[in-house]
Design an enzyme around this catalytic site. Structure first.
Site, mmCIF file in Angstrom:
data_model
loop_
_atom_site.group_PDB
_atom_site.id
_atom_site.type_symbol
_atom_site.label_atom_id
_atom_site.label_comp_id
_atom_site.label_asym_id
_atom_site.label_seq_id
_atom_site.Cartn_x
_atom_site.Cartn_y
_atom_site.Cartn_z
ATOM 1 C CG ASN A 218 -0.590 16.058 -2.725
ATOM 2 O OD1 ASN A 218 -0.110 15.433 -1.778
ATOM 3 N ND2 ASN A 218 -0.445 15.434 -3.783
ATOM 4 C CB SER B 142 -8.669 24.181 1.967
ATOM 5 O OG SER B 142 -8.173 23.368 0.792
ATOM 6 C CD GLU C 183 -0.979 11.501 -2.658
ATOM 7 O OE1 GLU C 183 -0.332 12.616 -2.917
ATOM 8 O OE2 GLU C 183 -1.620 11.370 -1.710
ATOM 9 C CB THR D 211 4.751 7.181 2.635
ATOM 10 O OG1 THR D 211 5.485 8.360 2.900
ATOM 11 C CG2 THR D 211 3.256 7.740 3.202
ATOM 12 C CE LYS E 165 -2.510 3.396 1.916
ATOM 13 N NZ LYS E 165 -1.771 4.813 2.488
#
Length: 257
Positions: free
Chosen positions: A252, A257, A107, A26, A15
């Protein structure tokens, strides 16, 4: 997963999404086998395989503190020396596939680059660093994202690395390829006109993924070759990296927000 000739199996899951640099960061990977291989051999094989797989990828050049790769064995299937050699080869195949899939599922990934470094005038570790320098170049990542065969940006990334870390080494025999086609050699770009540029761009388009797709639709690469030739050395590495897309920026930019 792989099944060995003696019936033993290796199964792996991994993962990760972003912030994968320079050594596994990560990501989580768990490898399980029923092959009866002693702990010392398992650790030795795993360390070697990880260098060639999870330590040879980059999504965005950033890193974090959290990473794990674990290999565990139940020891239920007797494994002799011949089968142990087969086990090592299978372990590398599985980890190489998983590491490429981590980048492929990164991503906002729109393209996966595979950079092959050969005859580098230095160690394999230094060759890996050059490969990462290429895949982490923002300008080159953007060119790949736009299917733009911008050979100057590729050469610029290599020149930047060599100028900083290997300024005394020769690049006179260096050749560069994109999609298997020579684009640089004998100290100059190989410029063959708009038709060839279209072929290079089509190679990149063929490797393009949907950056917002839920799953990758294929396992193709933008293939990049860097060979230092006779004036180089024995260093070699294969690095897997991703491009830089609008979707990556969107993902990202919206964390808080």
């Amino acid at each position: 997963s792989k099944t060995l000739s003696n019936g033993a199996r290796i199964v792996g899951i991994a993962k990760g999404a972003g912030m994968i640099e320079p050594n596994m960061a990560t990501m989580l990977c768990y490898l399980m086998t029923d092959a009866d291989v002693d702990k010392q051999s398992l650790q030795s094989m795993l360390s070697e395989v990880v260098d060639k797989s999870f330590n040879s990828i980059s999504v965005d050049g950033d890193e974090s503190t959290s990473d794990t790769t674990v290999l565990i064995s139940s020891g239920k299937v007797e494994t002799d020396d011949a089968a142990k050699s087969e086990f090592g080869e299978a372990l590398l195949e599985i980890c190489a596939g998983l590491s490429a899939d981590l980048v492929r599922n990164g991503e906002g990934t729109g393209h996966v680059m595979r950079v092959q470094i050969d005859n580098f005038p230095g160690t394999d570790l230094e060759a890996r660093r050059l490969g990462r320098h290429i895949t982490n170049s923002p300008l080159f990542k953007c060119a790949v994202s736009g299917n733009d065969p911008n050979t100057g940006r590729l050469a610029g990334a290599i020149g930047s690395f060599m100028g900083k870390f290997k300024e005394d080494e020769s690049t006179e025999d260096m050749t560069l390829t994109l999609g298997g086609r020579a684009i640089f050699g004998k100290g100059k770009f190989i410029l063959e006109g708009d038709e060839v540029e279209k072929v290079l761009s089509n190679h990149m388009k063929d490797a393009q993924l949907g950056e917002v797709d839920e799953f990758p639709k294929h396992q193709k690469f933008v293939e990049i070759g860097v060979d230092f030739g006779n004036s180089g050395g024995s260093g070699a590495a294969t690095i897997i990296g991703s491009d830089l897309t609008k979707e990556y920026v969107t993902v990202n930019a919206d964390y808080r927000s």
